[in-house]
Design an enzyme around this catalytic site. Structure first.
Site, PDB file in Angstrom:
ATOM      1  N   HIS A  21      12.273  56.310  52.263  1.00  0.00           N
ATOM      2  CA  HIS A  21      11.163  55.818  53.091  1.00  0.00           C
ATOM      3  C   HIS A  21      10.604  54.524  52.500  1.00  0.00           C
ATOM      4  CE1 HIS A  21       7.112  56.472  55.175  1.00  0.00           C
ATOM      5  NE2 HIS A  21       6.846  55.563  54.259  1.00  0.00           N
ATOM      6  N   GLU A  22      10.307  54.562  51.215  1.00  0.00           N
ATOM      7  CA  GLU A  22       9.758  53.368  50.562  1.00  0.00           C
ATOM      8  C   GLU A  22      10.806  52.257  50.483  1.00  0.00           C
ATOM      9  OE1 GLU A  22       6.674  52.977  49.907  1.00  0.00           O
ATOM     10  OE2 GLU A  22       6.149  55.050  50.419  1.00  0.00           O
ATOM     11  N   HIS A  25      10.657  50.246  53.645  1.00  0.00           N
ATOM     12  CA  HIS A  25       9.609  49.210  53.599  1.00  0.00           C
ATOM     13  C   HIS A  25      10.074  48.012  52.779  1.00  0.00           C
ATOM     14  CE1 HIS A  25       6.746  51.710  55.597  1.00  0.00           C
ATOM     15  NE2 HIS A  25       6.535  52.546  54.587  1.00  0.00           N
ATOM     16  N   ASP A 213      37.704  96.462  76.413  1.00  0.00           N
ATOM     17  CA  ASP A 213      38.908  95.698  76.068  1.00  0.00           C
ATOM     18  C   ASP A 213      39.628  95.196  77.318  1.00  0.00           C
ATOM     19  OD1 ASP A 213      38.422  96.213  73.369  1.00  0.00           O
ATOM     20  OD2 ASP A 213      39.571  98.092  73.431  1.00  0.00           O
TER      21      ASP A 213
END
Length: 416
Positions: A21-22, A25, A213
């Site tokens: 996230h950082e 930026h 079956d």
């Protein structure tokens, strides 16, 4: 040990996503020519760092997030060197600042999207056609799961010696048989089977057509008695009804694995549902505070109450220990998506607050120019500090509540 390892791995995944996230930026700021002086993973004392170019990179002692320092985020930053003034963030066009401030949330969304696509092609995504309510359950094929007995009343317990034997078991029916008719009347789904049984009386003999079956067959049995409310009114008056002594085996798979191409469409559909769920969760946050307090003070923990990073890590540890890989991944996806949305809320000090102010300034300048008045300039962040502190205080209290609840009365995924 596996639970602890899962907690550590999930916490590490969260730390990596917050660090990215950082990085979002930082990289967008650098791309536009803004000056970034610091990028650190963690908080507190510096353990290790190095400087490359004009940016110091490093690791802090408390691994609870990260940060990057962009010069001049607001006009009121007083630590801007005069030589760096032209590169101060607040001087850049609003669209560039918007991209930089939203890059963190975009990173979380990107991580979530990639994780959803990978889950779609490997583990599978929740099947949107899987029944989630009574109406949908009743549309399922009437594939039965035998009960050992018939409960005289609607209750959750083991069979007791006095309980009537299951009529279906006495008729030699087996788990996985699909009921196709009752007394000659076709049964197309589980709802029609229930309605057909309600049309009969306890003690009455029922002819049952079924498929096993792939081969059709027929048997008969004497129906037992139990007590149930009306099918169309689960809260109605309970009365005696006929019982076959079976439950439903849901044949619709609860997850679907997609091919690489089809997974893109499935990712889009799942993301839309996730977005709606996230917005609804944010809307419910205020009303969940009393429930958190109840959990802290000894009451039962509501599974719909918010969780902290501590709680998410604990749940991740449980999922890992029980090899519930899809649940582990879904926790990671949900947390990233929630953080991405939450960070865009138009409140300081969140990124969304800075974005909102930037566009407010732009709109106000445009309006003043149209009415022939002087540009009022930048918003005074100092006047907004009381509101900022209020948001920080409320957020801090809420975080403390969730962490405390996750420690003293945690949500659990698996019974112990």
């Amino acid at each position: 040990m596996s639970n602890l390892l899962g907690v550590v791995l999930f916490a590490l995944a969260i730390l990596i996503s917050v660090s990215l996230h950082e990085a979002g930026h930082m990289l967008t700021a650098k791309a536009f020519g803004m000056k970034v002086t610091k990028y650190f993973v963690g908080f507190g004392p510096t353990i290790w760092s190095f400087k490359r170019g004009e940016t110091e990179y490093g690791l802090k002692g408390i691994p609870l997030g990260g940060f990057c320092k962009i010069v001049g985020m607001t006009p009121h930053d007083d630590d801007v060197d005069p030589a760096d003034e032209p590169r101060a963030m607040w001087r850049f066009p609003v669209w560039k600042r918007t991209i930089v401030m939203s890059a963190g949330s975009i990173t979380h969304f990107a991580l979530a999207l990639v994780a959803i696509w990978l889950a779609a092609v490997t583990l599978g995504l929740p099947n949107p056609k899987f029944p989630t309510n009574d109406a949908e359950v009743r549309q399922e094929p009437a594939v039965i799961a035998l009960s050992d007995c018939v409960m005289p009343k609607l209750e959750q317990r083991a069979c007791a010696p006095g309980d009537p034997a299951s009529p279906a078991a006495q008729a030699q029916l087996r788990d996985g048989d699909r009921i196709t008719s009752l007394n000659g009347k076709p049964v197309n789904n589980y709802g029609e089977m229930l309605a057909g049984l309600r049309a009969l009386k306890p003690g009455e003999t029922a002819k049952i057509g079924y498929v096993r079956d792939g081969q059709p067959a027929e048997t008969s049995t004497v129906l037992a008695q139990t007590e149930r409310p009306p099918l169309d009114n689960p809260k109605g008056t309970v009365g005696p009804v006929a019982a076959l002594g079976v439950g439903l085996t849901i044949t619709t798979p609860n997850r679907v694995v997609y091919g690489p191409v089809a997974a893109f469409g499935a990712t889009g559909d799942f993301t839309r549902e996730l977005a709606v769920g996230t917005v609804q969760a944010l809307q419910r946050l205020p009303q969940k505070v009393p429930a958190l307090w109840t959990a802290i003070t000894g009451g039962e923990r509501d599974v719909d109450t918010p969780i902290s990073v501590v709680g998410a890590s604990r749940l991740g540890g449980e999922a890992f220990a029980n090899k519930a890989w899809l649940m582990f991944v879904m926790l990671f996806i949900s947390l990233n998506f929630f953080i991405g949305v939450f960070n865009l809320l138009p409140l300081l000090p969140l990124d969304g607050g800075h974005i909102a102010i930037a566009w407010f300034e732009r709109a106000r300048s445009w309006l003043y120019a149209r009415i022939g008045r002087a540009d009022p300039g930048r918003v005074d962040y100092l006047k907004l500090m009381p509101f900022t502190y209020a948001v920080i205080l409320i957020g801090g209290v809420f975080t403390l509540l969730t962490i405390t609840a996750d420690v003293v009365n945690p949500i659990t995924l698996f019974p112990r």
